[in-house]
Design an enzyme around this catalytic site. Structure first.
Site, PDB file in Angstrom:
ATOM      1  N   ARG A 120       2.789   2.367  15.863  1.00 42.34           N
ATOM      2  CA  ARG A 120       1.362   2.062  15.737  1.00 42.34           C
ATOM      3  C   ARG A 120       0.789   1.882  17.136  1.00 42.34           C
ATOM      4  O   ARG A 120       1.339   1.118  17.945  1.00 42.34           O
ATOM      5  CB  ARG A 120       1.139   0.776  14.944  1.00 42.34           C
ATOM      6  CG  ARG A 120       1.680   0.799  13.526  1.00 42.34           C
ATOM      7  CD  ARG A 120       0.897  -0.168  12.658  1.00 42.34           C
ATOM      8  NE  ARG A 120       1.546  -0.480  11.407  1.00 42.34           N
ATOM      9  CZ  ARG A 120       1.557   0.296  10.324  1.00 42.34           C
ATOM     10  NH1 ARG A 120       1.002   1.494  10.354  1.00 42.34           N
ATOM     11  NH2 ARG A 120       2.142  -0.098   9.208  1.00 42.34           N
ATOM     12  N   THR A 148       1.839  -9.915  14.227  1.00 40.88           N
ATOM     13  CA  THR A 148       1.559  -9.241  12.956  1.00 40.88           C
ATOM     14  C   THR A 148       2.434  -9.822  11.853  1.00 40.88           C
ATOM     15  O   THR A 148       3.630 -10.014  12.034  1.00 40.88           O
ATOM     16  CB  THR A 148       1.844  -7.739  13.102  1.00 40.88           C
ATOM     17  OG1 THR A 148       0.904  -7.203  14.023  1.00 40.88           O
ATOM     18  CG2 THR A 148       1.731  -7.014  11.775  1.00 40.88           C
ATOM     19  N   LYS A 182       9.747  -9.565  -2.092  1.00 41.04           N
ATOM     20  CA  LYS A 182       9.331 -10.538  -1.083  1.00 41.04           C
ATOM     21  C   LYS A 182       9.498 -11.940  -1.655  1.00 41.04           C
ATOM     22  O   LYS A 182       9.169 -12.174  -2.824  1.00 41.04           O
ATOM     23  CB  LYS A 182       7.866 -10.280  -0.729  1.00 41.04           C
ATOM     24  CG  LYS A 182       7.385 -11.102   0.446  1.00 41.04           C
ATOM     25  CD  LYS A 182       6.035 -10.623   0.917  1.00 41.04           C
ATOM     26  CE  LYS A 182       4.944 -11.126   0.004  1.00 41.04           C
ATOM     27  NZ  LYS A 182       3.644 -11.221   0.668  1.00 41.04           N
ATOM     28  N   HIS A 211       0.820  -1.211   0.000  1.00 37.69           N
ATOM     29  CA  HIS A 211       0.000   0.000   0.000  1.00 37.69           C
ATOM     30  C   HIS A 211       0.856   1.265   0.000  1.00 37.69           C
ATOM     31  O   HIS A 211       0.319   2.365   0.009  1.00 37.69           O
ATOM     32  CB  HIS A 211      -0.855  -0.008   1.266  1.00 37.69           C
ATOM     33  CG  HIS A 211      -0.007  -0.214   2.477  1.00 37.69           C
ATOM     34  ND1 HIS A 211       0.595  -1.414   2.744  1.00 37.69           N
ATOM     35  CD2 HIS A 211       0.397   0.618   3.444  1.00 37.69           C
ATOM     36  CE1 HIS A 211       1.330  -1.305   3.837  1.00 37.69           C
ATOM     37  NE2 HIS A 211       1.228  -0.079   4.290  1.00 37.69           N
ATOM     38  N   LYS A 241      -3.232 -12.933   2.112  1.00 39.55           N
ATOM     39  CA  LYS A 241      -4.536 -12.310   2.203  1.00 39.55           C
ATOM     40  C   LYS A 241      -5.000 -11.961   0.791  1.00 39.55           C
ATOM     41  O   LYS A 241      -4.185 -11.867  -0.116  1.00 39.55           O
ATOM     42  CB  LYS A 241      -4.500 -11.104   3.120  1.00 39.55           C
ATOM     43  CG  LYS A 241      -3.417 -10.082   2.855  1.00 39.55           C
ATOM     44  CD  LYS A 241      -3.332  -9.143   4.034  1.00 39.55           C
ATOM     45  CE  LYS A 241      -2.385  -7.986   3.795  1.00 39.55           C
ATOM     46  NZ  LYS A 241      -0.976  -8.329   4.068  1.00 39.55           N
ATOM     47  N   ASP A 289      -5.547  -2.713  -2.338  1.00 37.19           N
ATOM     48  CA  ASP A 289      -4.326  -1.905  -2.277  1.00 37.19           C
ATOM     49  C   ASP A 289      -3.425  -2.143  -3.491  1.00 37.19           C
ATOM     50  O   ASP A 289      -3.834  -2.779  -4.457  1.00 37.19           O
ATOM     51  CB  ASP A 289      -3.575  -2.191  -0.972  1.00 37.19           C
ATOM     52  CG  ASP A 289      -3.007  -3.600  -0.944  1.00 37.19           C
ATOM     53  OD1 ASP A 289      -3.576  -4.471  -1.634  1.00 37.19           O
ATOM     54  OD2 ASP A 289      -2.001  -3.833  -0.261  1.00 37.19           O
ATOM     55  N   ASP A 339      -3.797  -7.448  -2.024  1.00 36.98           N
ATOM     56  CA  ASP A 339      -4.083  -8.399  -0.938  1.00 36.98           C
ATOM     57  C   ASP A 339      -4.937  -7.786   0.174  1.00 36.98           C
ATOM     58  O   ASP A 339      -5.545  -8.498   0.952  1.00 36.98           O
ATOM     59  CB  ASP A 339      -2.805  -9.049  -0.373  1.00 36.98           C
ATOM     60  CG  ASP A 339      -1.767  -8.051   0.089  1.00 36.98           C
ATOM     61  OD1 ASP A 339      -2.025  -6.828  -0.014  1.00 36.98           O
ATOM     62  OD2 ASP A 339      -0.684  -8.488   0.553  1.00 36.98           O
ATOM     63  N   ARG A 340      -4.984  -6.454   0.239  1.00 33.00           N
ATOM     64  CA  ARG A 340      -5.816  -5.821   1.274  1.00 33.00           C
ATOM     65  C   ARG A 340      -7.184  -5.441   0.713  1.00 33.00           C
ATOM     66  O   ARG A 340      -7.347  -5.337  -0.500  1.00 33.00           O
ATOM     67  CB  ARG A 340      -5.154  -4.541   1.782  1.00 33.00           C
ATOM     68  CG  ARG A 340      -3.812  -4.777   2.420  1.00 33.00           C
ATOM     69  CD  ARG A 340      -3.236  -3.482   2.925  1.00 33.00           C
ATOM     70  NE  ARG A 340      -2.008  -3.744   3.666  1.00 33.00           N
ATOM     71  CZ  ARG A 340      -1.541  -2.983   4.634  1.00 33.00           C
ATOM     72  NH1 ARG A 340      -2.186  -1.888   4.971  1.00 33.00           N
ATOM     73  NH2 ARG A 340      -0.430  -3.294   5.254  1.00 33.00           N
ATOM     74  N   GLU A 389      -6.470  -9.588   9.676  1.00 32.00           N
ATOM     75  CA  GLU A 389      -5.699  -8.611  10.437  1.00 32.00           C
ATOM     76  C   GLU A 389      -6.370  -7.247  10.385  1.00 32.00           C
ATOM     77  O   GLU A 389      -7.077  -6.923   9.428  1.00 32.00           O
ATOM     78  CB  GLU A 389      -4.307  -8.468   9.834  1.00 32.00           C
ATOM     79  CG  GLU A 389      -3.463  -9.704   9.906  1.00 32.00           C
ATOM     80  CD  GLU A 389      -2.073  -9.404   9.406  1.00 32.00           C
ATOM     81  OE1 GLU A 389      -1.190  -9.235  10.243  1.00 32.00           O
ATOM     82  OE2 GLU A 389      -1.889  -9.307   8.188  1.00 32.00           O
TER      83      GLU A 389
END
Ligand code: G16
Length: 541
Positions: free
Chosen positions: A494, A342, A123, A111, A374, A274, A278-279, A361
């Site tokens: 956060r 997380t 990744k 994102h 996700k 995103d 995945d979001r 999440e």
């Protein structure tokens, strides 16, 4: 060809691979070093199959060509690449599994914004299709830190738009149109006939692809396959800089979509995803935003209404900072519930061992055992399937859910780009207080217990320590502090705030109002303004 190199000190993967600003990735040898460390860590790729693709952001095209040449020099047997180099993260996960690949390299910073001054990321996903676990990313870091050479073949850039097979040396490069396979997977999980009937029979939806990778998938899925009118999908062409926008599906960056639903009451279902797909964020009539933690709870309670989950769920999991809304569903349905650190990688073992079917999440991610990432479009389809099966709107479903289970008011306060030492100072300060917080009262909230979260994986017994600081209050409230592992500038603190309300008469209040006192307490306990100069968060998600 062997090229001599020296290590970079900062190639430690974070929550989700290596994320850095584009100028960092464009430094000579930077990308090559990290990719070589991946090949050195995963010798099974020699003679094996690698999936490669990304979210279309700036520098991806160049990176794909470099990685293809390196894959050839590292004797990878076959590389499967998305057309134009594009693969959404969930689609890459599905492809790894479908094709029995030994792993995948996904090029995305999720994102985070794109463009020459934006972010980039690399990744590595393992053979199960999921993000590599810490044992592998630690080895990648170790190998990157002692690298003396990388291997790269000499070859002309490939045309990534031409489907089919070609070769670099002995390595077969197969360019695929992954959209059709992904849609076929979705069709096995959801009732497409019912969705078609709903989307053609009156339910108006708007899907905002945020100029990112899901555009082609969403056009094919919603407009072509399910027959929703043209214009249902907006911002549907992936752009290297995401059109200058921030491809993050939260109330701040999805404001235009939320406003559309506020302004046009005939559109009753809104969703977006995103950068890498995945979001997701789900929006109900009038622009009502479903908090991701609530979304997970609602999906867990209703998943059986979709054919793919009609047999019920094995169990559910959430990351620790995610609200405890899903815990209440698990308890009512007598499902095992797992609380993980997380990072999606922590769900992998639970999914592989068939202990859970759904997981999610607070960071706008939900998924299931169909892949090991996700999946934004999957979540949209499951919500649509539930809306269709129940004949209720998103808002009605959510309100009924709260009446039954109670509402967990929830917010995440992000303090972005703070000085790294100051951020660590905040964490140390809170950590040092943990042993003596119980019984103390702050702004009307009395601490019940406080600890630092650590996780023992129930499948392989691996241990992850220091995964966030938790303070539980007697008033059924919780504050969690942790440092983000995905930012690229300074540190992002956060602070996750949560307060439970069981009284139906108090479930339609403004979340910010309900959490205002707790937010003040969170700053007080952390001594935030003195330590960071911040009196308010940069983003409230
Ligand atoms: C990644 C991880 C998620 C995590 C999120 C935020 O998502 O896969 O599990 O919740 O980062 O992590 P952090 O709080 O450390 O910044 P994505 O969508 O960015 O790949």
């Amino acid at each position: 060809m062997k090229v001599e190199t020296t290590p970079f000190a900062d190639q430690k993967p974070g929550t989700s691979g290596l994320r850095k600003a584009v100028p960092d990735f464009r430094k000579p040898r930077y990308l090559e070093n990290f990719v070589q460390a991946i090949f050195d860590t995963a010798p099974e790729l020699r003679g094996g199959t690698l999936v490669l693709g990304g979210d279309g952001r700036f520098f991806m095209d160049e990176a794909v060509q470099i990685i293809l040449r390196m894959a050839s020099a590292n004797e990878v047997g076959r590389v499967i690449v998305g057309r134009g180099g594009l693969l959404s993260t969930p689609c890459a996960s599905a492809l790894i599994r479908q094709r029995g690949a030994q792993g995948g390299i996904i090029l995305s910073a999720s994102h985070n914004p794109g463009g020459p001054e934006g972010d980039f990321g690399v990744k590595f996903n393992a053979a199960n299709g999921g993000p590599a676990p810490a044992s592998i990313t630690d080895t990648i870091f170790k190998n990157a830190s002692s690298l003396t050479r990388y291997l790269i073949a000499d070859a002309e850039p490939l045309n990534l738009d031409r489907l089919g097979e070609t070769r670099i040396g002995n390595t077969v490069v197969e360019i695929v149109d992954a959209v059709a396979d992904y849609i076929a997977l979705m069709e096995r999980l959801f009732d497409f006939e019912r969705l078609r009937a709903v989307l053609q029979g009156g339910l108006r939806m708007r899907f905002d692809a945020m100029n990112a990778v899901t555009g082609p998938y969403a056009h094919a899925l919603f407009e072509e396959r399910l027959g929703a009118p043209k214009g249902t999908v907006v911002n549907g062409v992936p752009k290297p800089d995401f059109g200058g926008l921030h491809p993050d599906p939260n109330p701040v960056y999805a404001k235009a979509l939320i406003d559309t639903l506020k302004d046009d009451p005939s559109i009753t279902f809104g969703a977006c995803s995103d950068g890498d797909g995945d979001r997701n964020l789900i929006i109900g009539p009038g622009g009502m935003v479903v908090s991701p933690s609530d979304s997970l709870a609602v999906l867990a309670a209703n998943a059986h209404l979709a054919p793919g989950y009609a047999g019920g769920l094995k169990g559910v999991a959430r990351s620790m900072p995610t609200s405890r809304a899903v815990d209440r569903v698990a308890e009512a349905m007598t499902l095992p519930l797992y609380e993980t650190p997380t990072g999606w990688k922590f769900f992998g073992n639970l999914l592989d061992a068939d202990r859970i079917t759904l997981c999610g999440e607070e960071s706008a991610g939900t998924g299931s055992n169909h892949i090991r990432e996700k999946d934004g479009l999957w979540a949209v389809l499951l919500w649509l399937n539930i809306v269709a099966a129940r004949g209720m709107s998103v808002t009605e479903i959510l309100e009924e859910h709260w009446q039954r289970y109670g509402r967990d008011y929830y917010a995440r306060h992000d303090y972005e780009e703070i000085d790294t030492a100051a951020a660590e100072g905040v964490m140390d300060h809170v950590r040092s207080q943990l042993p003596r917080l119980a019984g103390q009262t702050f702004g009307g909230f009395t601490v019940e217990r406080a600890d630092e979260f650590s996780y023992e994986d129930p499948v392989d017994s691996s241990i992850a320590k220091a995964q966030g600081l938790r303070i539980f209050f007697r008033e059924n409230a919780r504050i969690v502090y942790r440092l983000s592992g995905t930012g690229t500038q300074g540190a992002t603190l956060r602070v996750y705030l949560e307060r439970y309300e069981s009284d139906p008469a108090r479930q339609a209040l403004d979340s910010a109002d309900v959490l205002a006192d707790l937010a003040t307490v969170s700053r007080q306990i952390a001594d935030l303004s003195a330590r960071t100069g911040r009196t308010a968060p940069s983003v409230i998600a």
